[in-house]
Design a protein around this motif. Structure first.
Motif, PDB file in Angstrom:
ATOM      1  N   ASN A  49      84.612  20.762  34.335  1.00  0.00           N
ATOM      2  CA  ASN A  49      85.366  21.676  33.484  1.00  0.00           C
ATOM      3  C   ASN A  49      85.327  23.094  34.032  1.00  0.00           C
ATOM      4  O   ASN A  49      84.441  23.456  34.790  1.00  0.00           O
ATOM      5  CB  ASN A  49      84.805  21.678  32.064  1.00  0.00           C
ATOM      6  CG  ASN A  49      85.129  20.403  31.324  1.00  0.00           C
ATOM      7  OD1 ASN A  49      85.735  19.493  31.867  1.00  0.00           O
ATOM      8  ND2 ASN A  49      84.712  20.335  30.082  1.00  0.00           N
ATOM      9  N   SER A  50      86.282  23.898  33.587  1.00  0.00           N
ATOM     10  CA  SER A  50      86.276  25.304  33.982  1.00  0.00           C
ATOM     11  C   SER A  50      85.143  26.030  33.253  1.00  0.00           C
ATOM     12  O   SER A  50      84.696  25.604  32.190  1.00  0.00           O
ATOM     13  CB  SER A  50      87.624  25.946  33.663  1.00  0.00           C
ATOM     14  OG  SER A  50      87.909  25.833  32.306  1.00  0.00           O
ATOM     15  N   TYR A  71      67.922  30.729  28.234  1.00  0.00           N
ATOM     16  CA  TYR A  71      68.949  31.608  28.798  1.00  0.00           C
ATOM     17  C   TYR A  71      69.674  32.350  27.689  1.00  0.00           C
ATOM     18  O   TYR A  71      69.697  31.930  26.537  1.00  0.00           O
ATOM     19  CB  TYR A  71      69.935  30.830  29.674  1.00  0.00           C
ATOM     20  CG  TYR A  71      70.828  29.863  28.947  1.00  0.00           C
ATOM     21  CD1 TYR A  71      72.064  30.269  28.442  1.00  0.00           C
ATOM     22  CD2 TYR A  71      70.463  28.538  28.774  1.00  0.00           C
ATOM     23  CE1 TYR A  71      72.891  29.379  27.790  1.00  0.00           C
ATOM     24  CE2 TYR A  71      71.292  27.642  28.117  1.00  0.00           C
ATOM     25  CZ  TYR A  71      72.503  28.069  27.630  1.00  0.00           C
ATOM     26  OH  TYR A  71      73.317  27.187  26.971  1.00  0.00           O
ATOM     27  N   GLU A  72      70.247  33.478  28.083  1.00  0.00           N
ATOM     28  CA  GLU A  72      71.017  34.300  27.153  1.00  0.00           C
ATOM     29  C   GLU A  72      72.480  34.276  27.565  1.00  0.00           C
ATOM     30  O   GLU A  72      72.809  34.527  28.736  1.00  0.00           O
ATOM     31  CB  GLU A  72      70.502  35.734  27.152  1.00  0.00           C
ATOM     32  CG  GLU A  72      71.240  36.632  26.206  1.00  0.00           C
ATOM     33  CD  GLU A  72      70.701  38.060  26.197  1.00  0.00           C
ATOM     34  OE1 GLU A  72      71.181  38.848  25.364  1.00  0.00           O
ATOM     35  OE2 GLU A  72      69.827  38.394  27.015  1.00  0.00           O
ATOM     36  N   LEU A  73      73.342  33.970  26.615  1.00  0.00           N
ATOM     37  CA  LEU A  73      74.780  34.001  26.849  1.00  0.00           C
ATOM     38  C   LEU A  73      75.226  35.468  26.852  1.00  0.00           C
ATOM     39  O   LEU A  73      75.018  36.180  25.867  1.00  0.00           O
ATOM     40  CB  LEU A  73      75.498  33.216  25.756  1.00  0.00           C
ATOM     41  CG  LEU A  73      77.001  33.086  25.855  1.00  0.00           C
ATOM     42  CD1 LEU A  73      77.390  32.337  27.111  1.00  0.00           C
ATOM     43  CD2 LEU A  73      77.529  32.373  24.629  1.00  0.00           C
ATOM     44  N   ILE A  74      75.777  35.926  27.975  1.00  0.00           N
ATOM     45  CA  ILE A  74      76.155  37.342  28.070  1.00  0.00           C
ATOM     46  C   ILE A  74      77.675  37.564  28.038  1.00  0.00           C
ATOM     47  O   ILE A  74      78.144  38.677  27.827  1.00  0.00           O
ATOM     48  CB  ILE A  74      75.569  38.021  29.324  1.00  0.00           C
ATOM     49  CG1 ILE A  74      76.020  37.318  30.593  1.00  0.00           C
ATOM     50  CG2 ILE A  74      74.052  38.079  29.229  1.00  0.00           C
ATOM     51  CD1 ILE A  74      75.686  38.073  31.866  1.00  0.00           C
ATOM     52  N   ASP A  75      78.447  36.486  28.276  1.00  0.00           N
ATOM     53  CA  ASP A  75      79.901  36.596  28.271  1.00  0.00           C
ATOM     54  C   ASP A  75      80.469  35.243  27.904  1.00  0.00           C
ATOM     55  O   ASP A  75      80.080  34.223  28.476  1.00  0.00           O
ATOM     56  CB  ASP A  75      80.386  37.018  29.661  1.00  0.00           C
ATOM     57  CG  ASP A  75      81.891  37.198  29.730  1.00  0.00           C
ATOM     58  OD1 ASP A  75      82.500  37.526  28.701  1.00  0.00           O
ATOM     59  OD2 ASP A  75      82.457  37.011  30.826  1.00  0.00           O
ATOM     60  N   LEU A  76      81.388  35.218  26.938  1.00  0.00           N
ATOM     61  CA  LEU A  76      82.020  33.979  26.508  1.00  0.00           C
ATOM     62  C   LEU A  76      83.521  34.129  26.729  1.00  0.00           C
ATOM     63  O   LEU A  76      84.116  35.096  26.276  1.00  0.00           O
ATOM     64  CB  LEU A  76      81.716  33.722  25.024  1.00  0.00           C
ATOM     65  CG  LEU A  76      82.196  32.414  24.436  1.00  0.00           C
ATOM     66  CD1 LEU A  76      81.539  31.231  25.147  1.00  0.00           C
ATOM     67  CD2 LEU A  76      81.863  32.351  22.956  1.00  0.00           C
ATOM     68  N   HIS A  77      84.117  33.161  27.443  1.00  0.00           N
ATOM     69  CA  HIS A  77      85.552  33.232  27.773  1.00  0.00           C
ATOM     70  C   HIS A  77      86.450  32.842  26.615  1.00  0.00           C
ATOM     71  O   HIS A  77      87.641  33.117  26.640  1.00  0.00           O
ATOM     72  CB  HIS A  77      85.864  32.365  28.990  1.00  0.00           C
ATOM     73  CG  HIS A  77      85.192  32.827  30.232  1.00  0.00           C
ATOM     74  ND1 HIS A  77      85.280  34.107  30.731  1.00  0.00           N
ATOM     75  CD2 HIS A  77      84.400  32.151  31.102  1.00  0.00           C
ATOM     76  CE1 HIS A  77      84.576  34.213  31.838  1.00  0.00           C
ATOM     77  NE2 HIS A  77      84.027  33.033  32.095  1.00  0.00           N
ATOM     78  N   GLY A  78      85.932  32.173  25.601  1.00  0.00           N
ATOM     79  CA  GLY A  78      86.714  31.765  24.443  1.00  0.00           C
ATOM     80  C   GLY A  78      85.790  31.597  23.244  1.00  0.00           C
ATOM     81  O   GLY A  78      84.579  31.719  23.370  1.00  0.00           O
ATOM     82  N   VAL A  79      86.344  31.265  22.098  1.00  0.00           N
ATOM     83  CA  VAL A  79      85.528  31.108  20.897  1.00  0.00           C
ATOM     84  C   VAL A  79      85.044  29.689  20.706  1.00  0.00           C
ATOM     85  O   VAL A  79      84.196  29.437  19.870  1.00  0.00           O
ATOM     86  CB  VAL A  79      86.264  31.595  19.645  1.00  0.00           C
ATOM     87  CG1 VAL A  79      86.471  33.089  19.694  1.00  0.00           C
ATOM     88  CG2 VAL A  79      87.564  30.853  19.464  1.00  0.00           C
ATOM     89  N   ASN A  80      85.566  28.713  21.448  1.00  0.00           N
ATOM     90  CA  ASN A  80      85.133  27.329  21.308  1.00  0.00           C
ATOM     91  C   ASN A  80      84.343  26.970  22.517  1.00  0.00           C
ATOM     92  O   ASN A  80      84.348  26.189  23.232  1.00  0.00           O
ATOM     93  CB  ASN A  80      86.312  26.392  21.076  1.00  0.00           C
ATOM     94  CG  ASN A  80      86.916  26.635  19.721  1.00  0.00           C
ATOM     95  OD1 ASN A  80      86.243  27.108  18.819  1.00  0.00           O
ATOM     96  ND2 ASN A  80      88.179  26.307  19.576  1.00  0.00           N
TER      97      ASN A  80
END
Length: 80
Positions: A49-50, A71-80
């Motif tokens: 997946n992308s 880990y810490e999520l620092i950037d999300l490309h979408g809301v799902n």
């Protein structure tokens, strides 16, 4: 005794992540995996997946043949 090890340049969760607090997650991987701490990695749900965002590995622990990542999520490309 040999210890097989793999070094990664991206983080693939396969949907196995567990939210600890806010944008902080834990992921348990089979085998001994190596990730650079405090470095942004591309985050994907699975290998084909992308990318869904970027994450920074904050803690890495090896025990009993598994790798425990926080880990810490620092950037999300979408809301799902």
């Amino acid at each position: 005794m040999q210890m097989p090890i793999t070094m990664h340049t991206n983080l693939v969760t396969l949907g196995q992540e567990k939210r600890l607090d806010g944008n902080v997650f834990q992921l348990i991987l089979q085998g001994y995996q190596l990730f650079i701490l405090d470095h942004p990695f591309t985050l994907s749900k699975n290998e084909n997946n992308s990318p869904i965002g970027k994450a920074v590995v904050k803690e890495l622990t090896w025990k009993e043949g598994s790798t425990y990542l926080v880990y810490e999520l620092i950037d999300l490309h979408g809301v799902n």
